[in-house]
Design a protein around this motif. Structure first.
Motif, mmCIF file in Angstrom:
data_model
loop_
_atom_site.group_PDB
_atom_site.id
_atom_site.type_symbol
_atom_site.label_atom_id
_atom_site.label_comp_id
_atom_site.label_asym_id
_atom_site.label_seq_id
_atom_site.Cartn_x
_atom_site.Cartn_y
_atom_site.Cartn_z
ATOM 1 N N THR A 51 0.828 -1.212 0.000
ATOM 2 C CA THR A 51 0.000 0.000 0.000
ATOM 3 C C THR A 51 0.860 1.258 0.000
ATOM 4 O O THR A 51 1.796 1.386 0.791
ATOM 5 N N LEU A 52 0.511 2.184 -0.876
ATOM 6 C CA LEU A 52 1.185 3.487 -0.923
ATOM 7 C C LEU A 52 0.383 4.470 -0.081
ATOM 8 O O LEU A 52 -0.814 4.691 -0.317
ATOM 9 N N THR A 53 1.036 5.044 0.923
ATOM 10 C CA THR A 53 0.396 6.067 1.751
ATOM 11 C C THR A 53 1.190 7.369 1.584
ATOM 12 O O THR A 53 1.920 7.522 0.611
ATOM 13 N N SER A 54 1.040 8.270 2.551
ATOM 14 C CA SER A 54 1.817 9.504 2.470
ATOM 15 C C SER A 54 2.114 10.025 3.859
ATOM 16 O O SER A 54 1.421 9.722 4.830
ATOM 17 N N ARG A 55 3.153 10.812 3.955
ATOM 18 C CA ARG A 55 3.563 11.466 5.195
ATOM 19 C C ARG A 55 3.240 12.959 5.056
ATOM 20 O O ARG A 55 3.342 13.525 3.980
ATOM 21 N N ASN A 56 2.851 13.592 6.164
ATOM 22 C CA ASN A 56 2.455 15.010 6.136
ATOM 23 C C ASN A 56 1.289 15.239 5.161
ATOM 24 O O ASN A 56 1.387 16.023 4.209
ATOM 25 N N ARG A 57 0.204 14.525 5.382
ATOM 26 C CA ARG A 57 -0.924 14.580 4.455
ATOM 27 C C ARG A 57 -1.511 15.980 4.301
ATOM 28 O O ARG A 57 -2.097 16.307 3.270
ATOM 29 N N ASN A 58 -1.374 16.792 5.330
ATOM 30 C CA ASN A 58 -1.986 18.125 5.285
ATOM 31 C C ASN A 58 -1.104 19.166 4.609
ATOM 32 O O ASN A 58 -1.505 20.323 4.460
ATOM 33 N N ALA A 59 0.080 18.763 4.231
ATOM 34 C CA ALA A 59 0.986 19.696 3.555
ATOM 35 C C ALA A 59 0.579 19.868 2.100
ATOM 36 O O ALA A 59 -0.202 19.088 1.545
ATOM 37 N N ASP A 60 1.096 20.932 1.456
ATOM 38 C CA ASP A 60 0.807 21.144 0.032
ATOM 39 C C ASP A 60 1.310 19.976 -0.806
ATOM 40 O O ASP A 60 0.694 19.603 -1.806
ATOM 41 N N GLU A 61 2.445 19.427 -0.417
ATOM 42 C CA GLU A 61 3.043 18.325 -1.174
ATOM 43 C C GLU A 61 3.324 17.158 -0.225
ATOM 44 O O GLU A 61 4.442 17.008 0.276
ATOM 45 N N PRO A 62 2.315 16.324 0.039
ATOM 46 C CA PRO A 62 2.524 15.167 0.915
ATOM 47 C C PRO A 62 3.623 14.264 0.358
ATOM 48 O O PRO A 62 3.812 14.162 -0.869
ATOM 49 N N ILE A 63 4.340 13.631 1.241
ATOM 50 C CA ILE A 63 5.464 12.778 0.837
ATOM 51 C C ILE A 63 4.980 11.346 0.643
ATOM 52 O O ILE A 63 4.504 10.711 1.595
ATOM 53 N N PRO A 64 5.051 10.797 -0.593
ATOM 54 C CA PRO A 64 4.665 9.393 -0.795
ATOM 55 C C PRO A 64 5.492 8.485 0.120
ATOM 56 O O PRO A 64 6.693 8.708 0.317
ATOM 57 N N MET A 65 4.828 7.435 0.634
ATOM 58 C CA MET A 65 5.497 6.599 1.637
ATOM 59 C C MET A 65 4.914 5.190 1.574
ATOM 60 O O MET A 65 3.711 4.999 1.374
ATOM 61 N N CYS A 66 5.772 4.189 1.733
ATOM 62 C CA CYS A 66 5.306 2.815 1.937
ATOM 63 C C CYS A 66 6.334 2.103 2.808
ATOM 64 O O CYS A 66 7.471 2.578 2.952
ATOM 65 N N GLY A 67 5.933 0.990 3.395
ATOM 66 C CA GLY A 67 6.839 0.293 4.302
ATOM 67 C C GLY A 67 6.611 -1.202 4.306
ATOM 68 O O GLY A 67 5.559 -1.688 3.888
ATOM 69 N N VAL A 68 7.634 -1.917 4.784
ATOM 70 C CA VAL A 68 7.522 -3.370 4.941
ATOM 71 C C VAL A 68 8.022 -3.724 6.338
ATOM 72 O O VAL A 68 8.934 -3.085 6.865
ATOM 73 N N PRO A 69 7.436 -4.748 6.969
ATOM 74 C CA PRO A 69 7.859 -5.126 8.327
ATOM 75 C C PRO A 69 9.309 -5.589 8.355
ATOM 76 O O PRO A 69 9.766 -6.288 7.432
ATOM 77 N N TYR A 70 10.005 -5.218 9.401
ATOM 78 C CA TYR A 70 11.417 -5.573 9.551
ATOM 79 C C TYR A 70 11.613 -7.082 9.497
ATOM 80 O O TYR A 70 12.507 -7.574 8.806
#
Length: 874
Positions: A51-70
């Motif tokens: 799943t592709l999510t984002s960081r700082n969703r309320n910003a003008d340019e949210p940062i695309p983000m995804c992760g996998v468990p360690y």
């Protein structure tokens, strides 16, 4: 309205690290996850289906983000590596409890296709090579390659780009390292043509360790290319490379040379049709019991020997194994219990070995005395070297036996890996843990009896530690002031006592210290075993060689192969009732039709004719595979075999475009033919199947005839040349060292029957229409083709009948010899004026006379035509 925010300290740290690894996915450790951001996140989410999510969703340019468990990251990393990408692993490198500000993070390893150690798709019997390449202005190319998982390290010099490409394809190299901005065109060619990842390494790392690995090399260019490779490994892996073996310098000239096209055409390790192992020489010969034996077998197939003494030594051992069936059975049983010593040693040195790996290492070493015992029962001198090299490494066996628990877990940080009795302090901690837990069990029983509460229990969780839990319904039975309240739940209360708290501290402290101590002890064991890496690697090579030789013996006995007689300076081939080993395995020995190959100084070329599908290509490949097997040291599929030692094998078999390189079937055909004509010697073997068929008939026939003449007069290599150009069979009249043979076929009740037997002399016809019938072409089409064929044959017969006679138009005798092209022209012209065909201008006059309609011409027009004809003839 969302506000544009300044980068956080964490993102600043991430971007700073990412800038150093622009061509890799950066796996950035945050707690129990590896996170990816920006373009990495977008692309990885697609490739990994996360799943592709984002960081700082309320910003003008949210940062695309995804992760996998360690804990599950390895599978995701393997997936990216197998798709041809790089992955940079970024970890915390300081304790968060003591860190001031942002926890320091660094890339601890860069994993690439050429440096992957154990991805899920890696076959245990396949090497994963990383190569480095450097060129010189006057001295060709220098190549080095290594398998990080086994420690293998080799280097060689190659004379041409073609040799470089062939070697890289044979090695199945996934990644090649260059110095920055070097050989840009070659880099591009490797990327586009071979699909190989190209990496660059500008900095040359200086290291005493590297000097040790290269101290036996005299050539400075060879040293440089090895150092380029080692520098890349050092920079990307960021850890000890002590398991790398001293570099081995080899020369392709010291082995039976085959370019990649020949290896592909002969289907040595991968099938032309499927690309898989099944149906190949490797598939046939692989009865190895160990992973390292399987890898060595592929190397032996890739590089057969050319030294008669070495070939004979291998054959002696194979014969010894065949003659000692029961001993060979015991040998195989011991080999099946030997794990991959090469890669286990690599994991020890690389620092990613676990307890189970060490148990496998110990189990493998415990088989060595059995191998020695069995070999000594067979020993008649051939095995002396092997007995000497079968090092039992008892120090490692004893250390693992004392230190490592047989049921050690996969993790090396969670305890349970070190045996009781190995370390006194560890035993003390364990005693405290065991006694503490026993004390808690006793306390629970005592409190149940004292309070009369039957469902009273003592539990534990990581947040609150140990507690006494009593349901709210039973609180009325609890004496006031007996316990100290710790936590309230919906249906129960949890309590603590000073004694329980004291035991909790003792137990938890013992557990924590125990796990830390176990990890320390395990790393000490691992470091001790590192001292024996070189001995373990030498042992692994010896066991692998024994495994391959027993595989030869098993296959040779199973399929009734015979020991070939090898003669280094002989020009004679005497292969009686030989078989194609792979086809025979598929069809079965009862079905396969054997064929002999007999050649000598007076017979250097066999010109093979016969219908399609009759077995011409099989016959040719049969000889090549027999030669390869013999020069590997294996027995061969024949009743009798006398074979010279060949220096090179060249093949042109099958039709294949190389569209990526912009080359047609015919271009590939000519290139492969050119390799043979340029580099073959009198000690080479050439297999040419249907040369010239990729172009127009006359061009193809002319080239085929010229190639045969060139080989006969200039090269003198042993050559098998199959063709459908029956006109070429006349060459035996003027080429004394050429002999015609053909594959027999007969028609029975209108059906074509292949005899699959090689017979002397040329074939009488091609049976093309009959083969088309077997392929299932429509009857109407086949009937029409039969009519057309009969018409063409009648025309040719008329032409042939006119040869040597008087031309009815020109009234001049026709020469006794005319070319096929001239015959075909004569057939097209109605079988007349053959002499005119040979005389240029007269041919045009005759054609004009034929077309002339006297009934429609005036006398003046006729006179003008005659005048023109006279001018042409003069």
């Amino acid at each position: 309205m969302p506000q544009k925010t300044k980068q956080t300290p964490m993102m600043e740290q991430y971007l700073g690290i990412k800038a150093n690894y622009p061509d890799a996915f950066l796996f950035y450790r945050l707690g129990d996850f590896y996170e990816l951001f920006n373009e990495d996140a977008v692309k990885a989410s697609q490739l990994l289906e996360v799943t592709l999510t984002s960081r700082n969703r309320n910003a003008d340019e949210p940062i695309p983000m995804c992760g996998v468990p360690y804990h599950a990251a390895k599978g995701y990393i393997d997936n990216l590596i197998e798709k041809g990408y790089k992955v940079a692993i970024c970890e915390q490198v300081e304790d968060p409890k003591t860190a001031k500000g942002m926890v320091k993070r660094e890339v601890v390893q860069l994993i690439t296709p050429g440096t992957a150690m154990d991805t899920k798709s890696m076959d245990a019997k396949t090497n994963n090579y990383l190569a480095a390449l450097m060129s010189t202005e006057t001295d060709g190319y220098y190549l080095a390659y290594a398998d990080l998982s086994t420690g293998e390290l080799k280097t060689t010099k190659l004379n041409s780009i073609e040799s470089v490409m062939s070697e890289l394809m044979s090695l199945k190299t996934k990644e090649v390292v260059f110095k920055e901005a070097m050989e840009i065109e070659l880099q591009a060619k490797l990327k586009t043509t071979l699909g190989i990842m190209v990496s660059t390494q500008e900095e040359m790392v200086e290291s005493a360790e590297f000097s040790y690995l290269t101290d036996e090399i005299e050539n400075s260019e060879s040293i440089n290319v090895v150092k380029l490779l080692l520098s890349y490994l050092y920079v990307t892996q960021k850890r000890n490379l002590g398991h790398l073996q001293k570099v081995e310098v080899y020369s392709p000239a010291n082995y039976l040379k085959m370019d990649h096209y020949s290896k592909r055409n002969l289907e040595l390790v991968s099938s032309l049709r499927t690309g898989q192992k099944k149906g190949t020489l490797l598939w046939l010969l692989d009865e190895t019991k160990t992973a390292m034996g399987g890898r060595l077998l592929k190397q032996w197939i890739d590089r057969p020997l050319i030294q008669e003494k070495q070939i004979s030594m291998r054959q002696n051992i194979v014969e010894s194994l065949i003659n000692h069936f029961f001993e060979r059975t015991d040998l195989n049983e011991a080999l099946t219990r030997v794990y991959d010593l090469e890669r286990l040693a690599g994991r020890v040195a690389f620092g990613n070995v676990n307890g189970r790996d060490l148990i496998q290492l110990q189990a493998s070493l415990r088989q060595i005395p059995q191998l020695i015992e069995v070999i000594q029962l067979m020993n008649k001198g051939e095995w002396d070297q092997f007995i000497t090299e079968l090092d039992q490494v008892p120090e490692v066996v004893e250390l693992i036996d004392l230190a490592v628990d047989e049921d050690a877990p996969l993790s090396i940080k969670d305890g349970g890996i070190i045996k009781d009795g190995f370390n006194e302090k560890l035993d003390t901690y364990r005693d405290a843990m065991r006694n503490g837990k026993k004390w808690i069990a006793q306390l629970e029983a005592e409190e149940k009896a004292a309070t009369g509460i039957k469902n009273l229990k003592i539990g534990y969780n990581r947040i609150f530690g140990y507690y006494i839990e009593i349901t709210k319904a039973n609180l009325v039975n609890l004496p006031e002031g007996r316990y100290e309240r710790k936590q309230t739940l919906a249906n129960a209360e949890r309590f603590i006592t000073p004694a329980l708290k004291e035991k909790e501290i003792l137990i938890l402290e013992a557990e924590e210290k125990s796990m830390l101590l176990e990890y320390t002890l395990f790393t000490e064991v691992r470091e001790t075993i590192k001292q024996y890496i070189e001995r373990l690697q030498k042992l692994a090579k010896t066991v692998a060689a024994i495994d391959v030789l027993q595989s030869f013996a098993t296959v040779s006995e199973k399929y009734h192969y015979t020991r070939p007689v090898m003669a280094a300076n002989s020009q004679e081939i005497d292969l009686i009732e030989g078989r194609h080993p792979v086809v025979e395995k598929v069809l079965g020995q009862q079905t396969y039709v054997p064929n002999s190959v007999e050649m000598n100084r007076e017979n250097e070329i066999l010109l093979i004719t016969g219908p399609n599908m009759s077995g011409k290509s099989t016959y040719m490949r049969q000889l090549a595979l027999t030669v390869i097997m013999a020069q590997m040291g294996c027995f061969v599929p024949a009743d009798k075999a006398l074979i010279p030692i060949f220096d090179q094998i060249f093949t042109r078999i099958g039709a294949a475009d190389d569209l990526i390189a912009g080359q047609s079937t015919f271009m590939v055909e000519m290139m492969e033919a050119n390799e043979a004509l340029r580099y073959a010697s009198k000690n080479s073997l050439i297999l040419f199947d249907e040369i010239g068929r990729g172009t127009a008939t006359y061009d193809g026939m002319a080239l085929a005839e010229a190639i045969i003449e060139y080989i006969h007069e200039k090269v003198h290599a042993k050559t098998l040349f199959s063709t459908h150009y029956h006109e070429l069979t006349l060459l035996d009249e003027r080429l004394p060292r050429l002999k015609n043979v053909h594959v027999g076929a007969v028609e029975e009740e209108g059906e074509l029957v292949f005899l699959h037997k090689m017979l002397p002399g040329p074939a009488d016809k091609s049976y093309g229409i009959q083969v088309a019938k077997l392929a299932g072409l429509p009857d109407e089409l086949l009937s029409r083709a039969t009519v057309i064929l009969e018409e063409l044959e009648q025309k040719e017969e008329i032409v042939l009948n006119h040869i040597g006679q008087i031309d009815p138009i020109s009234e001049v005798q026709i020469p006794s010899k005319i070319s096929q092209k001239e015959k075909n022209k004569a057939m097209d012209d109605g079988q007349l004026s053959l002499f005119g065909l040979l005389e240029g201008s007269e041919s045009e006059v005759v054609k004009a006379v034929r077309k002339m309609n006297l009934l429609t011409m005036t006398p003046l027009e006729a006179m003008n035509c005659i005048n023109e004809w006279q001018q042409k003839l003069n």
